[in-house]
Design a protein around this motif. Structure first.
Motif, PDB file in Angstrom:
ATOM      1  N   VAL A 284       0.893  -1.356   0.071  1.00 19.45           N
ATOM      2  CA  VAL A 284      -0.057  -0.399   0.118  1.00 19.45           C
ATOM      3  C   VAL A 284       1.057   1.344  -0.188  1.00 19.45           C
ATOM      4  O   VAL A 284       0.354   2.264  -0.881  1.00 19.45           O
ATOM      5  CB  VAL A 284      -1.186  -0.283   1.127  1.00 19.45           C
ATOM      6  N   LEU A 285       2.277   1.091   0.513  1.00 15.71           N
ATOM      7  CA  LEU A 285       2.772   2.631   1.151  1.00 15.71           C
ATOM      8  C   LEU A 285       3.089   2.802  -0.409  1.00 15.71           C
ATOM      9  O   LEU A 285       3.641   3.719  -0.775  1.00 15.71           O
ATOM     10  CB  LEU A 285       3.595   2.148   2.324  1.00 15.71           C
ATOM     11  N   ALA A 286       4.105   1.702  -1.189  1.00 16.63           N
ATOM     12  CA  ALA A 286       4.894   1.883  -2.601  1.00 16.63           C
ATOM     13  C   ALA A 286       3.693   2.517  -3.711  1.00 16.63           C
ATOM     14  O   ALA A 286       4.226   3.448  -3.536  1.00 16.63           O
ATOM     15  CB  ALA A 286       4.822   0.569  -2.673  1.00 16.63           C
ATOM     16  N   LYS A 287       2.257   2.145  -3.496  1.00 15.68           N
ATOM     17  CA  LYS A 287       1.331   2.969  -4.463  1.00 15.68           C
ATOM     18  C   LYS A 287       1.199   4.799  -3.735  1.00 15.68           C
ATOM     19  O   LYS A 287       1.130   5.377  -4.819  1.00 15.68           O
ATOM     20  CB  LYS A 287       0.169   2.407  -4.577  1.00 15.68           C
ATOM     21  N   LEU A 288       1.557   4.431  -2.781  1.00 11.62           N
ATOM     22  CA  LEU A 288       1.037   6.120  -1.916  1.00 11.62           C
ATOM     23  C   LEU A 288       2.022   6.777  -2.700  1.00 11.62           C
ATOM     24  O   LEU A 288       2.168   7.712  -2.508  1.00 11.62           O
ATOM     25  CB  LEU A 288       1.288   6.126  -0.830  1.00 11.62           C
ATOM     26  N   GLU A 289       3.744   6.413  -2.059  1.00  8.70           N
ATOM     27  CA  GLU A 289       5.282   6.943  -2.103  1.00  8.70           C
ATOM     28  C   GLU A 289       4.606   7.190  -3.475  1.00  8.70           C
ATOM     29  O   GLU A 289       5.354   8.568  -4.001  1.00  8.70           O
ATOM     30  CB  GLU A 289       5.554   6.459  -1.749  1.00  8.70           C
ATOM     31  N   ALA A 290       4.024   6.346  -4.650  1.00  6.51           N
ATOM     32  CA  ALA A 290       4.764   6.508  -5.877  1.00  6.51           C
ATOM     33  C   ALA A 290       3.783   7.794  -6.444  1.00  6.51           C
ATOM     34  O   ALA A 290       3.665   8.558  -7.660  1.00  6.51           O
ATOM     35  CB  ALA A 290       4.955   5.401  -6.723  1.00  6.51           C
ATOM     36  N   SER A 291       3.439   7.579  -6.040  1.00  9.26           N
ATOM     37  CA  SER A 291       2.216   9.491  -5.646  1.00  9.26           C
ATOM     38  C   SER A 291       1.766  10.528  -5.289  1.00  9.26           C
ATOM     39  O   SER A 291       1.353  11.583  -5.637  1.00  9.26           O
ATOM     40  CB  SER A 291       0.354   8.494  -5.841  1.00  9.26           C
ATOM     41  N   GLY A 292       2.879  10.219  -4.587  1.00 13.08           N
ATOM     42  CA  GLY A 292       3.141  11.564  -3.751  1.00 13.08           C
ATOM     43  C   GLY A 292       2.134  12.025  -2.752  1.00 13.08           C
ATOM     44  O   GLY A 292       2.300  12.963  -2.134  1.00 13.08           O
ATOM     45  N   MET A 293       1.656  10.505  -2.223  1.00 19.27           N
ATOM     46  CA  MET A 293       0.554  10.722  -0.880  1.00 19.27           C
ATOM     47  C   MET A 293       1.727   9.333   0.218  1.00 19.27           C
ATOM     48  O   MET A 293       2.747   9.282   0.112  1.00 19.27           O
ATOM     49  CB  MET A 293      -0.431  10.135  -1.317  1.00 19.27           C
ATOM     50  N   ALA A 294       0.965  10.199   1.150  1.00 24.22           N
ATOM     51  CA  ALA A 294       0.987   9.138   2.537  1.00 24.22           C
ATOM     52  C   ALA A 294       0.084   8.809   3.144  1.00 24.22           C
ATOM     53  O   ALA A 294      -0.807   9.194   3.013  1.00 24.22           O
ATOM     54  CB  ALA A 294       1.986  10.825   3.573  1.00 24.22           C
ATOM     55  N   PRO A 295       0.145   8.276   3.771  1.00 27.44           N
ATOM     56  CA  PRO A 295      -0.680   7.697   4.782  1.00 27.44           C
ATOM     57  C   PRO A 295      -1.301   8.342   6.209  1.00 27.44           C
ATOM     58  O   PRO A 295      -0.257   9.296   6.349  1.00 27.44           O
ATOM     59  CB  PRO A 295       0.346   5.409   5.563  1.00 27.44           C
ATOM     60  N   ASN A 296      -2.275   7.947   6.481  1.00 25.56           N
ATOM     61  CA  ASN A 296      -3.096   8.604   7.233  1.00 25.56           C
ATOM     62  C   ASN A 296      -2.451   8.182   8.889  1.00 25.56           C
ATOM     63  O   ASN A 296      -2.143   7.384   9.265  1.00 25.56           O
ATOM     64  CB  ASN A 296      -4.071   8.852   7.734  1.00 25.56           C
ATOM     65  N   PRO A 297      -2.062   9.067   9.534  1.00 23.97           N
ATOM     66  CA  PRO A 297      -2.180   8.439  10.901  1.00 23.97           C
ATOM     67  C   PRO A 297      -3.181   7.372  11.587  1.00 23.97           C
ATOM     68  O   PRO A 297      -3.656   7.418  11.065  1.00 23.97           O
ATOM     69  CB  PRO A 297      -2.464  10.014  11.842  1.00 23.97           C
ATOM     70  N   ALA A 298      -2.668   6.730  12.606  1.00 25.53           N
ATOM     71  CA  ALA A 298      -3.704   5.825  13.046  1.00 25.53           C
ATOM     72  C   ALA A 298      -4.966   6.639  13.466  1.00 25.53           C
ATOM     73  O   ALA A 298      -4.783   7.888  14.736  1.00 25.53           O
ATOM     74  CB  ALA A 298      -2.790   5.311  14.232  1.00 25.53           C
ATOM     75  N   ALA A 299      -6.221   5.459  13.990  1.00 21.77           N
ATOM     76  CA  ALA A 299      -7.384   5.929  14.331  1.00 21.77           C
ATOM     77  C   ALA A 299      -7.173   5.920  15.936  1.00 21.77           C
ATOM     78  O   ALA A 299      -5.535   5.510  16.611  1.00 21.77           O
ATOM     79  CB  ALA A 299      -8.221   5.058  14.372  1.00 21.77           C
ATOM     80  N   SER A 300      -7.952   6.573  17.073  1.00 17.66           N
ATOM     81  CA  SER A 300      -7.911   6.683  17.665  1.00 17.66           C
ATOM     82  C   SER A 300      -8.148   5.005  18.677  1.00 17.66           C
ATOM     83  O   SER A 300      -9.063   4.154  17.625  1.00 17.66           O
ATOM     84  CB  SER A 300      -8.782   7.780  18.775  1.00 17.66           C
ATOM     85  N   ARG A 301      -7.529   4.398  19.830  1.00 15.39           N
ATOM     86  CA  ARG A 301      -8.320   3.075  20.262  1.00 15.39           C
ATOM     87  C   ARG A 301      -9.500   2.752  20.793  1.00 15.39           C
ATOM     88  O   ARG A 301     -10.222   2.093  19.784  1.00 15.39           O
ATOM     89  CB  ARG A 301      -7.043   3.418  21.294  1.00 15.39           C
ATOM     90  N   ALA A 302     -10.164   4.343  20.869  1.00 15.35           N
ATOM     91  CA  ALA A 302     -12.330   4.289  20.716  1.00 15.35           C
ATOM     92  C   ALA A 302     -12.325   3.514  18.955  1.00 15.35           C
ATOM     93  O   ALA A 302     -13.539   2.742  19.543  1.00 15.35           O
ATOM     94  CB  ALA A 302     -12.756   5.221  21.759  1.00 15.35           C
ATOM     95  N   ALA A 303     -11.901   3.918  18.429  1.00 12.50           N
ATOM     96  CA  ALA A 303     -12.310   4.440  17.339  1.00 12.50           C
ATOM     97  C   ALA A 303     -11.709   2.367  16.738  1.00 12.50           C
ATOM     98  O   ALA A 303     -12.658   1.943  16.045  1.00 12.50           O
ATOM     99  CB  ALA A 303     -11.969   5.015  16.146  1.00 12.50           C
ATOM    100  N   LEU A 304     -10.586   2.564  16.545  1.00 11.75           N
ATOM    101  CA  LEU A 304     -10.573   0.732  16.434  1.00 11.75           C
ATOM    102  C   LEU A 304     -11.356  -0.129  17.332  1.00 11.75           C
ATOM    103  O   LEU A 304     -11.866  -0.918  16.944  1.00 11.75           O
ATOM    104  CB  LEU A 304      -9.163   0.870  17.073  1.00 11.75           C
ATOM    105  N   ILE A 305     -11.403  -0.046  18.375  1.00  9.53           N
ATOM    106  CA  ILE A 305     -12.129  -1.441  18.796  1.00  9.53           C
ATOM    107  C   ILE A 305     -13.964  -1.426  18.514  1.00  9.53           C
ATOM    108  O   ILE A 305     -14.176  -2.565  18.452  1.00  9.53           O
ATOM    109  CB  ILE A 305     -11.807  -0.801  20.418  1.00  9.53           C
TER     110      ILE A 305
END
Length: 1019
Positions: free
Chosen positions: A179-200
């Motif tokens: 996933v990151l290889a595709k994002l970097e090739a497009s000049g993009m970066a992934p989002n930060p992690a979601a909050s723990r409450a959102a994740l569970i």
């Protein structure tokens, strides 16, 4: 131009269509989706080519109308356009096929299902992929090309190398690298992690379809161990609710339903509308997924559990065969087989083989011969009346009550049977000669009309017409037909001109009394020895009374013979009622066998002891299938409802078995059964076995060979299909967004290398779905937040590169299950018979156990986009309509949830209003409220408090003279036509109604929170 068109042939049809374009430019068609193309090819094209083509194709164009191309019907004939897209009521073509006078097509009218398909197609805009201009400018549209065969999905799965990335610190597992290889090739970066409450919350809804409890949220937030998240995932994968959640996904794919979807299954008017045992397949699916049954074995069992050594002797495992049997039923067996081919190939491999029914597939390399190879497989199976009982599937303590109620209904059916047979035999015996003559003639012909008039029988009268049908069917099926009717059948074949002269010889041969005929001598002895028509019949036992009557008869025509039979039946009629009474009581009969045969003929009067099961009653009653009203005489609907709903009723596996003599099928030219072509051997189709030629089946139907080919690691489609679907359910969209079609009409995968890496890893590690879930959920890709980024939104608005987590709306089952869980009344028991999850009185079972009616799908389910159970349908649509909001505002279920939440201990024990608001937020949203949300809540409570008090006062004032509050009447939801009547009525729960009284201010506040977006979305 006109003279040129008279030449006929395809060129003429094409010319007509192109002339239409020149004379009146057709509107530019909107983009036709793959699903619409498939609908046209599977349902509409066969009608146009099979039923309309003789008059409206290939240069014939009666009335100036050709249906060869889209432009042809847009121009229409002398009356204008034949179809008005979006307006069935304004479309002349539809009106003509529905008309009662001058109905089209003249040679054979369309069935109700065909008319319904046309109407639905026109209503959706009449998408027709056939274009005259494309025919003119391009080669024939076909999937039988090298380019089609080179499609990525048809190539072997090969695990690619894991790409290297710049931000290696972000990578937790290989999924992140791809996933990151595709994002970097497009000049993009992934989002930060979601909050723990959102994740569970995300994890719980993804894996078990319900939210975490307040205690589970607090425990996860407090767990600071490095593997805290992994522990949550492992716990959820081990939960029995996991199988319920992911079982429901599979049930969408396999078009699960508790009903046949047919108002009348074929010509069998006595068939059940509901499947009494479909739930046993649903329970098998849930159990297999909870056990993490290897996916390849999971598929094989559903196609051939009866032929696999580890499952063939276990009724609980044979329930897997419901995959084939819980589908929609049709009047035409060809449509039933087509439905099974479509479901099997879509569900297991994401390929639309059913599009090759009438011609080679237009887009994928699937020739018609491959379709009919599969047709031969599914045409070589049969379904028993009742499958093996599954041990422990009914409550043993209530088994006795179930059997008692069943016996009452069987007795009711037995009484109905004897009454019905008595009526029909009385009618027959009074006019036996006439009925026998009419049974051998066409009642609608001139001869039939004359016979009817002669014998005083009125075929236009419903009762008499039904009697003729019953007798015709009975004559064919009665075990005594040969003994009673053998002579009549033989004699009616004699030439009318020499009937009297040939009678003695023919009847003598049948009775064994004919004198021996001297063998011819001389030059032409062989030719002279050829017996006359009807004279070479073998000697068979003939009813003694019939033999006695016919031996001395000197008839001039078959009518005289019929009169003789009539006298015989009239003689035995006086004993009929006493005979029936004896049968009812299982008493020894006081008549000889010859008399018994004549009394019972042609319907049969078995002793009461034979009415020992629903199956035996149905078998006996099936001889009355020709009677339109026979079904109302027998309690089959009551027996079906009892078996489906009584807790003591055992479950039975809905199995199939190979027929005794499996056979190959002929290709049906253009899908028409009147045009059989060459025979093709039963075998798997070529896409399953890349690099090798499929071999013909040597024994059995071929289901086991098909199952092995589908589940083989060398099959390029199976693993890709399931991995794509799992990804779709975790991220909201798959690598390919058409989850049931990976063929040439699908888009290219967003991450083809990741798809193949996952598919390869999936097969290498034992085809384990639970391992697949864990890889995905432990990745940073899955754990991203849903936050947006303006620049990235412009670059990738559909989030195909996965730079953030998708905000996803909950499906209906998760919404309802959440509401049920919040009441504190959730029934955690796994499995069991279906329940009504949409109507009062409510039950508190999980939604996967809800009764699904294929023909009359509940309005509530359709409003919340539940999958259409008429076909394989993995990817649900997501709509926002006013009825969804009205459900939360007005339904008794929403009111009950609000009331039960406020009554929970954590809310009741709160010391302040602020603490109460916080408790309610934790229960509903699994998070604490923001300060401004607390203030908004307090403001709401202040405003509605006085209004709620006034409503309570009004309720008190409306109390009855005895001081009790009046109950608000239950408003039944509007039902679709056909619902609530007889065997089409939905099942009803035997539970309590929701409490009816005005909500207080806290309950109104809680209901308002239920109406929010946050309650029905997961971030």
């Amino acid at each position: 131009m006109k003279s040129w068109l008279k030449l006929g042939g395809p060129a003429a049809a094409l010319g007509l269509a192109l002339t239409a374009v020149a004379q009146k430019p057709a509107p530019v068609p909107t983009q036709i989706t793959p699903e619409q193309t498939q609908l046209f090819e599977s349902k509409i094209h066969p009608i146009l080519t099979g039923k309309c083509a003789p008059c409206h194709v290939d240069g014939i164009a009666k009335g100036g109308l050709s249906l060869d191309f889209r432009e042809s019907w847009q121009l229409g004939g002398g009356s204008g356009p034949a179809i008005v897209p979006g307006s069935p009521e304004k479309s002349p073509l539809l009106q003509r096929v529905k008309a009662t006078a001058n109905q089209m097509p003249p040679g054979g009218h369309l069935s109700a299902s065909e008319i319904a398909a046309l109407e639905s197609w026109i209503k959706m805009g009449a998408p027709d992929p056939r274009s005259a201009t494309s025919v003119k400018t391009t080669s024939k549209l076909t999937g039988m090309t090298d380019k089609a065969r080179e499609h990525w999905a048809f190539q072997p799965v090969e695990k690619p190398a894991i790409p290297k990335v710049k931000n290696a610190a972000w990578v937790k597992n290989p999924i992140d690298s791809f996933v990151l290889a595709k994002l970097e090739a497009s000049g993009m970066a992934p989002n930060p992690a979601a909050s723990r409450a959102a994740l569970i919350r995300r994890a719980y809804y993804d894996l078990v379809g319900m939210p975490p409890t307040v205690e589970e949220v607090r425990a996860f937030l407090a767990d600071k161990s490095p593997n805290a998240w992994e522990k949550v995932v492992d716990r959820l994968l081990a939960s029995p609710h996991y199988g319920e959640r992911w079982g429901r996904h599979w049930l969408d794919t396999v078009r699960y339903s508790d009903t046949t979807g047919a108002a009348q299954a074929g010509q069998n008017r006595l068939a059940d509308f509901r499947y009494a045992n479909a739930w046993t397949y649903r329970d098998w699916v849930i159990g297999a997924i909870n056990k993490d049954t290897p996916y390849n074995e999971f598929l094989m069992a559903q196609l051939a559990a009866d032929q696999i050594s580890t499952t063939k002797d276990d009724p609980a495992q044979l329930a897997a065969l419901g995959f084939l049997t819980v589908g929609k039923r049709f009047q035409d067996k060809n449509d039933l087989i087509d439905e099974r081919i479509d479901t099997v190939t879509k569900a297991t491999m994401g390929i639309t083989v059913a599009c090759a029914r009438c011609h080679d597939h237009k887009f994928d390399p699937i020739p018609t011969a491959d379709y009919y190879s599969l047709y031969g497989i599914f045409n070589s199976i049969e379904e028993p009346e009742i499958g093996p009982e599954i041990p422990g599937s009914g409550d043993p303590e209530q088994r006795g009550d179930y059997e008692k109620q069943e016996r009452v209904l069987l007795d009711k059916g037995r009484v109905a049977y004897y009454e019905y047979v008595g009526e029909k035999l009385e009618a027959f015996q009074k006019k036996a000669a006439g009925y026998l003559m009419l049974a051998t003639a066409n009642a609608r012909s001139k001869e039939g009309s004359e016979l009817a008039q002669k014998y005083g029988i009125n075929p236009s009268n419903t009762r008499e017409r039904d009697t003729i049908r019953i007798l015709q069917q009975g004559v064919r099926s009665s075990k005594d037909t040969a003994a009673v009717m053998g002579p009549f059948t033989a004699l009616q074949r004699l030439p009318e001109g020499s009937f009297s002269t040939q009678y003695a010889q023919t009847i003598g041969r049948m009775l064994g009394t004919a004198p021996a005929v001297a063998a011819p001598q001389g030059r032409f002895a062989k030719q002279r020895a050829t017996p006359q028509r009807g004279a070479n019949l073998p000697v068979k036992p003939v009813n003694a009374l019939v033999a006695q009557e016919l031996a001395s008869l000197k008839p001039r025509s078959i009518a005289d013979v019929a009169e003789a039979y009539g006298r015989l039946f009239a003689k035995v009629a006086v004993q009929r009622d006493a005979y029936i009474e004896a049968r009812k009581k299982n008493q020894v009969l006081s008549v000889d066998s010859a008399t018994s045969q004549l009394i019972e003929f042609p319907l049969g009067l078995p002793p009461a002891s034979e009415f020992n099961s629903t199956g035996s009653l149905r078998k006996l009653a099936s001889r009355f299938n020709a009677d339109n009203r026979a079904a109302a005489r027998f309690p089959f609907d009551e027996l079906n409802r009892l078996q489906l709903t009584h807790p003591g009723a055992p479950g039975h596996a809905m199995v199939v078995a190979d027929v005794e003599s499996p056979s190959d099928a002929r290709i049906l030219i253009r899908g028409e059964k009147q045009r059989p072509g060459e025979v093709v051997p039963r075998r798997v189709f070529a896409l399953c076995t890349p690099g090798s030629e499929p071999q013909p089946v040597k024994a059995g139907s071929g289901r086991l060979e098909l199952a092995r080919a589908i589940a083989a690691p060398s099959n390029p489609l199976t693993a890709r299909t399931v991995v794509n679907r799992a990804w779709m359910h975790h991220f909201g969209q798959g690598f390919i967004r058409t989850a049931d079609d990976l063929g040439n009409m699908s888009e290219k995968p967003s991450h083809p290398e990741l798809l193949d890496w996952l598919a390869g890893r999936f097969m290498e590690t034992g085809w384990s779905l639970k391992k697949l879930h864990k890889w995905v959920m432990l990745s940073n890709t899955y754990q991203q937040s849903t936050d947006t980024h303006p620049i990235y939104e412009k670059k990738d608005p559909a989030n195909r590169l996965l730079w953030h987590a998708n905000l996803r709306r909950l499906d209906f089952e998760s919404i309802r299950d959440t509401m049920v869980a919040l009441t504190g009344k959730l029934d955690p028991v796994l499995g069991g018979k279906p329940v009504n999850i949409t109507d009062e009185p409510y039950v508190y079972r999980r939604s996967v156990y809800g009764y699904i009616d294929r023909l009359f799908l509940s309005d509530l389910l359709t409003q919340f986009d539940v999958s259409d159970p008429t076909m394989a349908n993995t990817g649900r649509i997501s709509t926002i309509v006013p009825q969804q909001a009205l459900f939360f505002m007005n339904s008794a279920m929403a009111v009950d949830v609000a009331r039960q939440v406020v009554r929970r201990d954590e809310v009741g024990k709160a010391q302040t209003d602020e603490e109460k608001i916080k408790s309610i937020y934790l229960i509903l949203y699994q998070r604490s409220p923001k300060p401004e949300e607390v203030q908004a809540g307090l403001g709401f409570l202040g405003k509605v408090g006085s209004a709620a008090q006034n409503a309570e006062a009004s309720n008190t004032a409306a109390a009855t003279s005895k001081g009790r509050l009046q109950k608000r009447p239950v408003v039944k939801p509007a039902q679709k036509k056909g619902m609530g009547v007889g065997k089409f009525a939905p099942i009803r729960n035997n539970t309590e109604m929701v409490e009816r009284k005005a909500l207080d201010s806290w309950e109104l506040y809680t209901q308002a929170l239920l109406c929010s977006n946050e309650f029905v979305y997961v971030s």
